[in-house]
Design an enzyme around this catalytic site. Structure first.
Site, short mmCIF file in Angstrom:
data_model
loop_
_atom_site.label_atom_id
_atom_site.label_comp_id
_atom_site.label_asym_id
_atom_site.label_seq_id
_atom_site.Cartn_x
_atom_site.Cartn_y
_atom_site.Cartn_z
N GLU A 92 13.92 -10.24 -10.97
CA GLU A 92 13.51 -9.69 -12.27
C GLU A 92 14.00 -8.26 -12.45
O GLU A 92 14.15 -7.79 -13.57
CB GLU A 92 11.98 -9.73 -12.42
CG GLU A 92 11.50 -10.96 -13.15
CD GLU A 92 10.04 -10.88 -13.59
OE1 GLU A 92 9.60 -11.81 -14.26
OE2 GLU A 92 9.32 -9.91 -13.27
N HIS A 139 18.53 -27.36 8.80
CA HIS A 139 18.78 -28.79 8.72
C HIS A 139 19.01 -29.23 7.28
O HIS A 139 18.93 -30.42 6.97
CB HIS A 139 17.62 -29.55 9.37
CG HIS A 139 17.44 -29.18 10.82
ND1 HIS A 139 17.92 -29.94 11.85
CD2 HIS A 139 16.87 -28.08 11.39
CE1 HIS A 139 17.65 -29.35 12.99
NE2 HIS A 139 17.01 -28.21 12.74
N LYS A 157 9.54 -17.99 -23.60
CA LYS A 157 8.19 -17.93 -24.18
C LYS A 157 8.25 -18.12 -25.69
O LYS A 157 7.45 -18.86 -26.27
CB LYS A 157 7.55 -16.56 -23.89
CG LYS A 157 7.11 -16.36 -22.46
CD LYS A 157 6.35 -15.06 -22.34
CE LYS A 157 6.21 -14.63 -20.90
NZ LYS A 157 5.76 -13.26 -20.74
O1 PA5 Z 1 6.75 -8.58 -13.04
C1 PA5 Z 1 6.28 -8.87 -14.14
O2 PA5 Z 1 6.09 -8.02 -15.03
C2 PA5 Z 1 5.87 -10.30 -14.45
O3 PA5 Z 1 6.20 -11.16 -13.42
C3 PA5 Z 1 4.39 -10.37 -14.69
O4 PA5 Z 1 3.71 -9.93 -13.55
C4 PA5 Z 1 3.94 -11.79 -15.05
O5 PA5 Z 1 4.67 -12.26 -16.15
C5 PA5 Z 1 2.46 -11.81 -15.39
O6 PA5 Z 1 2.18 -10.95 -16.46
P1 PA5 Z 1 0.71 -10.54 -16.80
O7 PA5 Z 1 0.12 -9.80 -15.65
O8 PA5 Z 1 0.82 -9.69 -18.02
O9 PA5 Z 1 -0.08 -11.80 -17.07
#
Ligand code: PA5
Length: 438
Positions: free
Chosen positions: A284, A305, A426
Site C-alpha cells: 500500500e 514444495h 469501493k
Molecule cells: O492502511 C490503511 O490505511 C488501510 O489498510 C486501513 O487500515 C483499512 O482500510 C481499514 O480502514 P479503517 O481503519 O478506516 O476501517
C-alpha cells in the site's frame, strides 16, 4: 547481545547483482530522505505521527489499556477484535509471533472479509461464552468491519441487553469523525483514539495494535521499548549500522536493476501473519503511479514444495528477503527408531543419520541450502536475523519496517502514506450495492 543488536541484516548476496557505487549513491539518498522525514517535510508529511509513537504511546492511555485488559481477563472467555487492513494485521502478526507468551481470553479476528461461512462459524464459536468486542476503524465507515460489528452487536445485545452489552464493547477510532465515533458516544462505549497523523498501516503502536496485545497478556511496554531502541538505531548516519537505510538502499538499487518483485521468506511457522502485515505495509505504501516493488511472501520449508520451483527457475525479476529467527526449541531432537527404549536404530525411514540433531539445526541447514541454491539461481537476497521472538524484538521489527518503507517509498518518488488506489473498487462495489450517494 545489546538492545541495539537485536536485528542484523546480511546484504552479501545483493552485492554480486548490484554495483557497490550504486549502493553508496542510494545510501546518500536514503540519508537525505530520512532528514526530510525528520523535518516533517515532503509528500504525506501530515502522516508522520508514527515516527514518535515508541515514546509518545507510553502515556496514561497505555495504563487505561492495561486496566481494560485486566478487566477482560476477568469477565471474558473470548475477545473478538473487529477491523480490516491496518486495523488488524499488526495485532494478528504480533499475536502469532508471540503465541507462546500469550495468556488471557482467546482473541478472534472478525471483519477481515465478507465471506459468510467463516463469519457464521465465528458467530457459532462464541455461543455460550462470555464475550467482549474491540471494534477498530479509523474512518469508522469501512464496510467489512461495520457489517461484522452489526452482527456481533446484535448477538451481544440479545445476550446481555443493550446497556450491559455497551460495557463490553470498546471502540478504537478517530477522535471526532465517523459513524463509529458517533455511535460510541451515543451508546457509551469506552473508546481509544487513533491519532490523526497516523495512517492505518502505520498504526500498530497505537491502541489499534496495543489494546488487543495487552488483552492477550503481552508486555506492550516492552514492545514499545524495542521500537524505541530501533528508532534510535534508525536515526544513525552509517549505512551499515542503520538497518532501515541499508534495507531501503538495497531494495532501491535492486529495483533499478529490474528486480521488481520482493519475496519475504521465512522458515518460522509463527511469523506468517507478520509477513502479511509486511505485504500490506509495503504494497500500500509503494504500489502507486505505476511504480513499486510487488511484495510477496513464502513460508518455508512448506513453499519449497510449491513456489520453490518458481523461485529457483522462473523469471529472473525477483529478489528475496529471508526473515530468520535464531533460537527455537533446541530440545526437540530426532529420536531413535527403536523397537524398545534405548535399543538400536532400525532406520526404517532412512533418518538414522539425523538422530540426536535438533529440528532447529535441520531447519537452519534447510535455510542455508535454500539461500545458496537461490543465489546460484540468480536471485539476489538479503537476510534479516533476529535473536528470538519476544515483545522487544517484535516492536523493533515493526519500527524497522515502517521506517524502511517510508524511506524506500520516498526514494521511489511516491507518497508512501496515502492509498488512493483502494478507493476504486469501493466506488464500484457501493454503486452495485445501491449505497445512497454512490
Ligand atoms: O492502511 C490503511 O490505511 C488501510 O489498510 C486501513 O487500515 C483499512 O482500510 C481499514 O480502514 P479503517 O481503519 O478506516 O476501517
Amino acid at each position: 547481545m545489546s538492545q541495539n543488536d537485536c536485528l542484523h541484516i546480511d546484504s552479501t548476496n545483493v552485492m554480486p547483482f548490484v554495483d557497490r557505487e550504486r549502493i553508496d549513491e542510494k545510501a546518500e539518498l536514503a540519508r537525505a530522505v530520512a532528514r526530510q522525514l525528520e523535518r516533517r517535510e515532503g509528500p504525506g508529511s501530515d502522516f508522520l505521527g508514527w515516527l514518535d509513537l515508541p515514546v509518545a504511546a507510553n502515556g496514561p492511555e497505555l495504563s487505561r489499556m492495561e486496566d481494560l485488559a485486566e478487566q477482560a481477563g476477568q469477565d471474558s472467555d473470548v475477545v473478538v477484535v473487529i477491523g480490516i487492513g491496518g486495523s488488524y494485521l499488526g495485532a494478528e502478526a504480533a499475536l502469532s509471533a508471540l503465541c507462546d507468551l500469550t495468556s488471557g481470553p482467546e482473541i478472534l479476528f472478525a471483519g477481515t472479509h465478507l465471506s459468510s461461512p467463516a463469519l457464521s462459524r465465528m458467530l457459532r464459536r462464541v455461543e455460550g461464552r462470555d464475550i467482549r468486542l474491540v471494534v477498530i476503524s479509523k474512518s469508522g465507515t469501512t464496510l467489512e468491519p461495520a457489517a461484522a460489528f452489526r452482527l456481533f452487536r446484535d448477538l451481544m445485545v440479545r445476550r446481555y441487553g443493550r446497556e450491559n452489552a455497551a460495557r463490553r464493547i470498546t471502540a478504537v477510532t478517530d477522535a471526532s469523525r465517523g459513524a463509529l465515533r458517533s455511535m460510541s458516544d451515543e451508546e457509551g462505549y469506552e473508546t481509544f483514539v487513533i491519532p490523526d497523523d497516523v495512517g492505518g498501516r502505520f498504526s500498530v503502536l497505537t491502541p489499534v495494535g496495543l489494546l488487543p496485545l495487552a488483552i492477550a497478556g503481552l508486555d506492550v511496554r516492552a514492545l514499545l521499548g524495542g521500537a524505541a531502541a530501533m528508532r534510535e538505531r534508525c536515526a544513525g548516519a552509517d549505512l551499515w549500522e542503520n538497518p532501515a537505510h541499508l534495507y531501503a538502499a538495497a531494495r532501491s538499487a535492486l529495483y533499478d536493476e529490474g528486480y521488481w518483485v520482493e519475496v519475504l521468506s521465512s522458515f518460522h511457522a509463527d511469523v506468517g501473519p507478520l509477513q502479511e502485515w509486511w505485504k500490506q505495509l509495503f504494497g500500500e505504501s509503494e504500489g502507486k503511479e505505476e511504480r513499486g516493488i510487488f511484495p510477496a511472501s513464502c513460508r518455508f520449508t512448506t513453499d519449497l514444495h510449491s513456489l520453490g520451483q518458481y523461485l529457483q527457475d522462473g523469471r529472473r525479476e525477483l529478489f528475496e528477503t529471508f526473515l530468520m529467527v535464531d533460537g527455537g526449541q533446541p530440545d526437540l531432537v530426532v529420536p531413535l527408531d527403536a523397537a524398545e527404549p534405548g535399543g538400536v536404530d532400525l532406520d526404517r525411514d532412512g533418518l538414522a543419520y539425523l538422530v540426536g540433531r535438533s529440528l532447529d539445526d535441520i531447519n537452519t541447514k534447510a535455510f542455508e541450502g535454500t539461500r545458496n541454491a537461490h543465489t546460484d539461481g540468480g536471485v539476489p537476497n538479503l537476510t534479516i536475523t533476529v535473536p528470538t521472538l519476544d515483545e522487544r524484538v517484535i516492536g523493533s521489527l515493526f519500527y524497522f519496517f515502517e521506517k524502511a518503507v517510508a524511506i524506500s517509498g520516498r526514494m521511489l518518488g511516491v507518497n508512501p502514506f496515502d492509498q488512493p488506489g483502494v478507493e476504486a473498487y469501493k466506488k464500484e462495489m457501493f454503486r452495485l450495492l445501491g449505497k445512497p450517494g454512490a
